[in-house]
Scaffold this active site. Structure first.
Site, PDB file in Angstrom:
ATOM      1  N   HIS A 145      17.125  -6.295  11.694  1.00 28.20           N
ATOM      2  CA  HIS A 145      16.579  -7.594  11.276  1.00 28.20           C
ATOM      3  C   HIS A 145      15.702  -7.444  10.041  1.00 28.20           C
ATOM      4  O   HIS A 145      15.835  -8.199   9.067  1.00 28.20           O
ATOM      5  CB  HIS A 145      15.771  -8.191  12.433  1.00 28.20           C
ATOM      6  CG  HIS A 145      15.041  -9.448  12.102  1.00 28.20           C
ATOM      7  ND1 HIS A 145      15.489 -10.698  12.465  1.00 28.20           N
ATOM      8  CD2 HIS A 145      13.873  -9.663  11.425  1.00 28.20           C
ATOM      9  CE1 HIS A 145      14.641 -11.617  12.042  1.00 28.20           C
ATOM     10  NE2 HIS A 145      13.649 -11.008  11.412  1.00 28.20           N
ATOM     11  N   GLU A 146      14.806  -6.467  10.069  1.00 26.33           N
ATOM     12  CA  GLU A 146      13.885  -6.289   8.948  1.00 26.33           C
ATOM     13  C   GLU A 146      14.610  -5.778   7.700  1.00 26.33           C
ATOM     14  O   GLU A 146      14.324  -6.220   6.578  1.00 26.33           O
ATOM     15  CB  GLU A 146      12.757  -5.342   9.350  1.00 26.33           C
ATOM     16  CG  GLU A 146      11.859  -5.881  10.443  1.00 26.33           C
ATOM     17  CD  GLU A 146      11.273  -7.243  10.101  1.00 26.33           C
ATOM     18  OE1 GLU A 146      10.967  -7.498   8.919  1.00 26.33           O
ATOM     19  OE2 GLU A 146      11.138  -8.066  11.016  1.00 26.33           O
ATOM     20  N   HIS A 149      16.278  -8.634   5.864  1.00 28.46           N
ATOM     21  CA  HIS A 149      15.424  -9.415   4.963  1.00 28.46           C
ATOM     22  C   HIS A 149      15.428  -8.804   3.560  1.00 28.46           C
ATOM     23  O   HIS A 149      15.492  -9.517   2.555  1.00 28.46           O
ATOM     24  CB  HIS A 149      13.989  -9.457   5.491  1.00 28.46           C
ATOM     25  CG  HIS A 149      13.739 -10.513   6.515  1.00 28.46           C
ATOM     26  ND1 HIS A 149      14.059 -11.839   6.327  1.00 28.46           N
ATOM     27  CD2 HIS A 149      13.169 -10.436   7.755  1.00 28.46           C
ATOM     28  CE1 HIS A 149      13.700 -12.542   7.389  1.00 28.46           C
ATOM     29  NE2 HIS A 149      13.165 -11.711   8.271  1.00 28.46           N
ATOM     30  N   GLU A 207      15.225 -16.325   8.657  1.00 28.31           N
ATOM     31  CA  GLU A 207      15.108 -15.630   9.931  1.00 28.31           C
ATOM     32  C   GLU A 207      16.446 -15.592  10.653  1.00 28.31           C
ATOM     33  O   GLU A 207      16.824 -14.580  11.257  1.00 28.31           O
ATOM     34  CB  GLU A 207      14.039 -16.302  10.805  1.00 28.31           C
ATOM     35  CG  GLU A 207      12.624 -16.173  10.283  1.00 28.31           C
ATOM     36  CD  GLU A 207      12.105 -14.739  10.337  1.00 28.31           C
ATOM     37  OE1 GLU A 207      12.694 -13.916  11.057  1.00 28.31           O
ATOM     38  OE2 GLU A 207      11.118 -14.445   9.661  1.00 28.31           O
TER      39      GLU A 207
END
Length: 277
Positions: A145-146, A149, A207
């Site tokens: 997820h990070e 980004h 997100e």
């Protein structure tokens, strides 16, 4: 003729209103489209250089507070092993990622937090591992997820939108700690070290993209994407209905889990294939 900055801001406003994005080619996995063309309005080199400087400063300050995990720390070794499996599959998402100097570090803090700065600078706080008792699969979902980004260049996009809506002419050459939810005690900015800092946050769309791209990255690396469901359930329980700091204003609710479940059929074949390698 309009000054350069004015013309740049005007262009950014037009692009933002039109919602244009780079076309995405057909591929196996999740479908989130191309990176926003707004990112082209902010120099990637500047964002990555600023991120690297702030990351180095944060590590130095954490070391001074004896909060930086040593290289032989078991949890740090675990994080780096997971990152080594994920990063090769991240490179196809963003050409710049091939030249990033990837780093993974662990900081002693009770916060439920993790982030990946532009340029591949990853950090986990010990709180997210200890309080949530994350499995390797769940750690991979957080890390994916990070990393997503950074790959999707959400920081550049948010900066460009700030230029468009607020007429910002200078970026200040730095990313604020609140952008990534970094513990302010570990990110005190040295006097005169940077110019005006920007306060940015990821949007709900950012997100959602990060959830799905991160799930695919984890699956390709051989981590069970179904762990995304248990991860967000743990997040919700830990925050008692309020969003954890690292999720900014976007809580991990039923909609988030539903989106992950809806996309599992797209990534489960990748996971099954990875398991047989």
């Amino acid at each position: 003729m309009l000054p350069y900055v004015s013309r740049l801001t005007a262009l950014a406003m037009v692009l933002a209103l039109c919602g244009l994005a780079q076309p995405a080619s057909a591929r196996e996995g999740v479908d989130v489209g191309g990176n926003s063309v707004l990112t082209q309005l902010v120099p990637a080199e500047q964002v990555e250089r600023s991120a690297a400087q702030q990351y180095a400063q944060m590590l130095s300050q954490a070391h001074g507070k004896q909060a930086l995990a040593p290289k032989d720390n078991a949890e740090l070794l675990r994080l780096r092993a997971i990152a080594r499996k994920i990063i090769p599959f991240a490179l196809d998402w963003n050409p710049r990622a091939r030249s990033w100097q990837w780093e993974v570090n662990l900081i002693g803090s009770s916060q439920i937090n993790a982030f990946c700065m532009p340029g591949g600078k990853i950090a986990f706080y010990s709180g997210i591992l200890q309080k949530l008792q994350l499995s390797d699969d769940e750690v991979a979902m957080v890390m994916g997820h990070e990393i997503a980004h950074a790959l999707r260049e959400h920081a550049r996009e948010r900066m460009a939108k700030g230029m468009a809506t607020q007429g910002i002419a200078r970026l200040g050459g730095a990313l604020v700690s609140s952008f990534f939810g970094i513990d302010s005690r570990l990110t005190d900015v040295a006097a005169g070290g940077v110019a005006n800092l920007l306060t940015l946050e990821f949007s709900r769309e950012d997100e959602s993209e990060a959830d799905l791209v991160g799930m695919e990255l984890a699956a390709r690396a051989g981590y069970d994407p179904r762990s995304g469901v248990t991860l967000w359930q743990k997040m919700g329980a830990a925050s008692k209905g309020a969003p954890p700091q690292w999720l900014s204003t976007h809580p991990a609710g039923t909609r988030r889990i539903a989106d992950i479940e809806a996309n599992l059929p797209k990534v489960m074949p990748l996971y099954e294939r990875a398991r047989t390698r």
